[in-house]
Design a protein around this motif. Structure first.
Motif, PDB file in Angstrom:
ATOM      1  N   SER B 150     123.951  36.229  31.729  1.00 56.87           N
ATOM      2  CA  SER B 150     123.767  36.210  33.188  1.00 56.87           C
ATOM      3  C   SER B 150     123.003  34.974  33.625  1.00 56.87           C
ATOM      4  CB  SER B 150     122.979  37.448  33.626  1.00 56.87           C
ATOM      5  OG  SER B 150     123.690  38.607  33.297  1.00 56.87           O
ATOM      6  N   ALA B 153     125.292  31.943  33.554  1.00 58.24           N
ATOM      7  CA  ALA B 153     126.294  31.978  34.632  1.00 58.24           C
ATOM      8  C   ALA B 153     125.681  31.565  35.963  1.00 58.24           C
ATOM      9  CB  ALA B 153     126.903  33.380  34.738  1.00 58.24           C
ATOM     10  N   VAL B 154     124.542  32.130  36.291  1.00 59.70           N
ATOM     11  CA  VAL B 154     123.926  31.825  37.584  1.00 59.70           C
ATOM     12  C   VAL B 154     123.401  30.393  37.616  1.00 59.70           C
ATOM     13  CG1 VAL B 154     122.001  32.408  39.137  1.00 59.70           C
ATOM     14  CG2 VAL B 154     123.444  34.222  38.175  1.00 59.70           C
ATOM     15  N   ASP B 157     126.515  28.258  38.097  1.00 54.93           N
ATOM     16  CA  ASP B 157     127.072  28.480  39.433  1.00 54.93           C
ATOM     17  C   ASP B 157     126.249  27.731  40.479  1.00 54.93           C
ATOM     18  OD1 ASP B 157     128.900  29.725  41.267  1.00 54.93           O
ATOM     19  OD2 ASP B 157     127.329  31.146  41.805  1.00 54.93           O
ATOM     20  N   ARG B 158     124.926  27.824  40.349  1.00 54.40           N
ATOM     21  CA  ARG B 158     124.067  27.142  41.322  1.00 54.40           C
ATOM     22  C   ARG B 158     124.055  25.630  41.094  1.00 54.40           C
ATOM     23  NH1 ARG B 158     118.860  30.405  43.352  1.00 54.40           N
ATOM     24  NH2 ARG B 158     119.737  32.489  43.594  1.00 54.40           N
TER      25      ARG B 158
END
Lengths: 190, 190
Positions: B150, B153-154, B157-158
């Protein structure tokens, strides 16, 4: 720091389908902890039971605080029907769904202003999951294969606009003091 | 749809530390697939080798396209030193680091405009990972325990402002056609 009350006001529960105790023990634990850390209010392990997982999650919640419900063994269909009967909507995270980046699916979900049950599957979910009968929205965190854990994290991060990453969890026994270099955990007085 | 060239221009490689073949096989595969799907250009499984994992990732890349390097067995220290010698910076993802939401750490990382090696650990990473000698930045995707998958991924993504979620992967044998309801995969002519 923002308080925990505002982001959690949008009720969100994560349903994990397709868990196999031995194969998925670490992955499902990560999915549940992601749900908790990113602001979901509870977790349903559908169709099967896994007491070890329940213990792991309970221990984390006890130490790190917050209210996080844990339910297991409920047949997925029953969980979905019961959620809808209470006025909630269902969002299924799948690589086959509408791309969260290139479509307007996230704003359509938010516009519903209803409690959200997020279904997180595994490799081969029942075909019914894609249908309107089960899922109001099928959402893809990109249309490439990767991970249900990553999909859930990014969905929640975007849904809550990042606000849940600074929540304070009530009743925590310990808290991390963020640092540029090093590790610091403080014990909370109770 | 945006092209793949622009987001990938910022070179980003993910180093996974602490993999244990049996215990972590699914989780590390998910971390590697997340790296690929969210725009990293390669993956290093440090210190150990896992041929099954290599096969899994190679198969995904072959079917779904794109260039994604895979390296294993390199000692983490050597990988870090070699990265820095080439002018790159190191970002360690850890719950103990600076909170990506409440601090300015992400903009400081972006301001460096350098290739980024992202270290993704496991439960007990070496203390050195937190030090300046290894990590230029320690970044927390929230300061609660959850998942390296997680977090990665974040972070990606950011970092890429979501742009990598619509990349086209060159040479793909198949592609998903995103849908509101249903599943559709198209075969690509080669």
């Amino acid at each position: 720091m923002k308080s925990s009350s505002s982001p959690r006001a949008a009720k969100m529960v994560v349903l994990r389908w397709g868990h196999r105790e031995e194969r998925d023990k670490r992955l499902t634990a990560h999915v549940a902890l992601t749900a908790r850390a990113f602001g979901a209010s509870g977790f349903i392990l559908s169709d099967v039971k896994d007491e070890k997982l329940e213990t792991t999650i309970a221990k984390i919640s006890k130490n790190w605080g917050g209210k996080f419900s844990f339910e297991m063994g409920t047949p997925w269909k029953q969980a979905v029907e019961s959620w809808r009967a209470k006025g909630g909507i269902v969002v299924h995270l799948t690589a086959y769904g509408e791309n969260i980046q290139s479509s307007d699916v996230l704003s359509r979900i938010k516009a519903e202003k209803k409690p959200v049950l997020v279904i997180v599957g595994s490799q081969k979910v029942p075909a019914a999951f894609f249908s309107k009968a089960v899922s109001d929205f099928n959402v893809a965190i990109g249309n490439q294969p990767h991970s249900e854990c990553s999909s859930l994290a990014v969905f929640l991060d975007r849904f809550f606009s990042g606000s849940t990453l600074t929540m304070q969890f009530e009743g925590a026994k310990m808290r991390i003091l963020p640092m540029q270099h090093g590790k610091k955990v403080v014990s909370m007085k109770t």
